[in-house]
Design a protein around this motif. Structure first.
Motif, PDB file in Angstrom:
ATOM      1  N   GLY A 102      20.068  26.000  -0.729  1.00 11.71           N
ATOM      2  CA  GLY A 102      19.467  26.470   0.516  1.00 11.71           C
ATOM      3  C   GLY A 102      18.011  26.119   0.665  1.00 11.71           C
ATOM      4  O   GLY A 102      17.493  26.090   1.792  1.00 11.71           O
ATOM      5  N   ASP A 103      17.314  25.868  -0.448  1.00 10.58           N
ATOM      6  CA  ASP A 103      15.901  25.499  -0.373  1.00 10.58           C
ATOM      7  C   ASP A 103      15.726  24.167   0.350  1.00 10.58           C
ATOM      8  O   ASP A 103      16.558  23.254   0.222  1.00 10.58           O
ATOM      9  N   ILE A 104      14.623  24.049   1.072  1.00  9.02           N
ATOM     10  CA  ILE A 104      14.249  22.780   1.699  1.00  9.02           C
ATOM     11  C   ILE A 104      13.043  22.234   0.954  1.00  9.02           C
ATOM     12  O   ILE A 104      11.994  22.888   0.890  1.00  9.02           O
ATOM     13  N   LEU A 105      13.198  21.051   0.368  1.00  4.67           N
ATOM     14  CA  LEU A 105      12.094  20.423  -0.348  1.00  4.67           C
ATOM     15  C   LEU A 105      11.104  19.878   0.673  1.00  4.67           C
ATOM     16  O   LEU A 105      11.458  19.056   1.522  1.00  4.67           O
ATOM     17  N   VAL A 106       9.865  20.350   0.591  1.00  5.52           N
ATOM     18  CA  VAL A 106       8.816  19.926   1.520  1.00  5.52           C
ATOM     19  C   VAL A 106       7.760  19.210   0.685  1.00  5.52           C
ATOM     20  O   VAL A 106       7.105  19.821  -0.157  1.00  5.52           O
ATOM     21  N   ILE A 107       7.595  17.910   0.927  1.00  6.49           N
ATOM     22  CA  ILE A 107       6.826  17.047   0.031  1.00  6.49           C
ATOM     23  C   ILE A 107       5.575  16.532   0.716  1.00  6.49           C
ATOM     24  O   ILE A 107       5.643  15.832   1.739  1.00  6.49           O
ATOM     25  N   ASP A 108       4.442  16.886   0.153  1.00  5.11           N
ATOM     26  CA  ASP A 108       3.154  16.358   0.611  1.00  5.11           C
ATOM     27  C   ASP A 108       2.955  14.999  -0.047  1.00  5.11           C
ATOM     28  O   ASP A 108       2.448  14.884  -1.153  1.00  5.11           O
ATOM     29  N   GLY A 109       3.374  13.953   0.663  1.00  6.67           N
ATOM     30  CA  GLY A 109       3.261  12.594   0.154  1.00  6.67           C
ATOM     31  C   GLY A 109       2.063  11.847   0.696  1.00  6.67           C
ATOM     32  O   GLY A 109       1.977  10.625   0.570  1.00  6.67           O
ATOM     33  N   LYS A 110       1.136  12.576   1.342  1.00  5.49           N
ATOM     34  CA  LYS A 110      -0.122  12.009   1.860  1.00  5.49           C
ATOM     35  C   LYS A 110       0.119  10.962   2.948  1.00  5.49           C
ATOM     36  O   LYS A 110      -0.711  10.070   3.164  1.00  5.49           O
ATOM     37  N   ALA A 111       1.270  11.043   3.629  1.00  4.39           N
ATOM     38  CA  ALA A 111       1.617  10.120   4.715  1.00  4.39           C
ATOM     39  C   ALA A 111       1.677   8.671   4.260  1.00  4.39           C
ATOM     40  O   ALA A 111       1.531   7.752   5.067  1.00  4.39           O
ATOM     41  N   ASP A 112       1.935   8.466   2.976  1.00  2.00           N
ATOM     42  CA  ASP A 112       1.971   7.111   2.425  1.00  2.00           C
ATOM     43  C   ASP A 112       3.227   6.369   2.891  1.00  2.00           C
ATOM     44  O   ASP A 112       4.328   6.912   2.855  1.00  2.00           O
ATOM     45  N   ARG A 113       3.051   5.129   3.329  1.00  4.90           N
ATOM     46  CA  ARG A 113       4.161   4.301   3.798  1.00  4.90           C
ATOM     47  C   ARG A 113       4.378   3.062   2.937  1.00  4.90           C
ATOM     48  O   ARG A 113       5.157   2.187   3.306  1.00  4.90           O
ATOM     49  N   THR A 114       3.708   2.982   1.796  1.00  7.26           N
ATOM     50  CA  THR A 114       3.764   1.751   1.006  1.00  7.26           C
ATOM     51  C   THR A 114       4.990   1.649   0.118  1.00  7.26           C
ATOM     52  O   THR A 114       5.297   0.579  -0.397  1.00  7.26           O
ATOM     53  N   CYS A 115       5.705   2.771  -0.063  1.00  8.95           N
ATOM     54  CA  CYS A 115       6.943   2.738  -0.836  1.00  8.95           C
ATOM     55  C   CYS A 115       7.769   3.960  -0.473  1.00  8.95           C
ATOM     56  O   CYS A 115       7.280   4.882   0.173  1.00  8.95           O
ATOM     57  N   ALA A 116       9.027   3.962  -0.902  1.00  7.32           N
ATOM     58  CA  ALA A 116       9.907   5.103  -0.678  1.00  7.32           C
ATOM     59  C   ALA A 116       9.781   6.087  -1.831  1.00  7.32           C
ATOM     60  O   ALA A 116       9.682   5.688  -2.988  1.00  7.32           O
ATOM     61  N   LEU A 117       9.804   7.380  -1.493  1.00  8.03           N
ATOM     62  CA  LEU A 117       9.801   8.403  -2.538  1.00  8.03           C
ATOM     63  C   LEU A 117      11.210   8.780  -2.974  1.00  8.03           C
ATOM     64  O   LEU A 117      11.426   9.193  -4.111  1.00  8.03           O
TER      65      LEU A 117
END
Length: 233
Positions: A84-99
């Protein structure tokens, strides 16, 4: 080894989640309704989009802060999060690769998570669309991430330019994602129901031709100085 954490540890294991009852009730409302009754705030930046316009999700936030381009802490979070948890990831809006891609998101789906929000990129788009698991991101990139930079789990983060704390209510649909503070979530449900009823009546009046012009329009134009007192459109 003890699982107890000090208040300053990078990984916080225990936090209070918005209740399942509130999540269930909130899931009936559009993200736009909840944003409106929350004071027209809480909506993440439009760069964070659903992979599919049929996507809907609601649940408590499980927050993750990473360094751009590294997903080590996401793997750690997946080992800790609850169904039920939603993972919310602060990825710094990076678009240079996939997480994250098909492997990790298939695992998230199997573990019963409510969805994933990345302020960063994903990959394996075609496979993810077929999977049907709720994923929000800033777009796709075929590059893979690294896996060796530390970060933090279940600390307050920024995602899509909105503050998110562990346990906050997350609701997402085709319009995007809205975040409601855990302590505030229950108080908004009655307001949301009232807002839905008002909008349904307004649309009914428009369809019937009874009220094509908002009742508040001329008063607002006068308050803004567009119309003079006594003047009409």
């Amino acid at each position: 080894m003890s699982n107890s954490a000090s208040p300053l540890d990078d990984i916080q294991r225990d936090f209070e989640r918005v209740s399942p009852e509130i999540v269930k009730k909130a899931s009936a409302f559009a993200s736009s309704i909840l944003a409106d009754v929350a004071g027209r705030r809480g909506a993440m930046h439009g760069r964070i989009k659903p992979l599919s316009n049929s996507t809907r999700m609601a649940g408590p936030a499980f927050t993750i802060e990473i360094r751009p381009g590294d997903n080590l802490m996401i793997h750690a979070a997946m080992a800790m999060a609850k169904p039920g948890d939603i993972l919310v990831i602060d990825g710094k809006a990076d678009r240079t690769c996939a997480l994250m891609g098909a492997i990790m998101l298939n695992a998230c789906n199997k573990m019963g998570f409510g969805g994933v929000i990345m302020d960063a990129s994903h990959r394996d788009t075609e496979e993810l669309l077929e999977l049907g698991f709720p994923v929000y991101s800033v777009g796709a990139n075929p590059n893979g991430p690294t896996k060796y930079v530390p970060g933090r789990i279940n600390w307050p983060i920024m995602c899509g330019d909105i503050a998110v704390s562990p346990g906050d209510l997350i609701v997402g649909d085709a319009d995007g994602v809205v975040v409601v503070e855990r302590e505030k979530a229950e108080s908004l449900l009655t307001l949301a129901a009232g807002k839905v009823a008002d909008e349904q009546q307004r649309i009914s009046d428009i369809v019937s031709g009874k009220a094509l012009r908002p009742k508040w329009l001329e008063a607002s134009l006068r308050a803004a100085g567009v119309l003079k007192e006594g003047e009409t459109l």
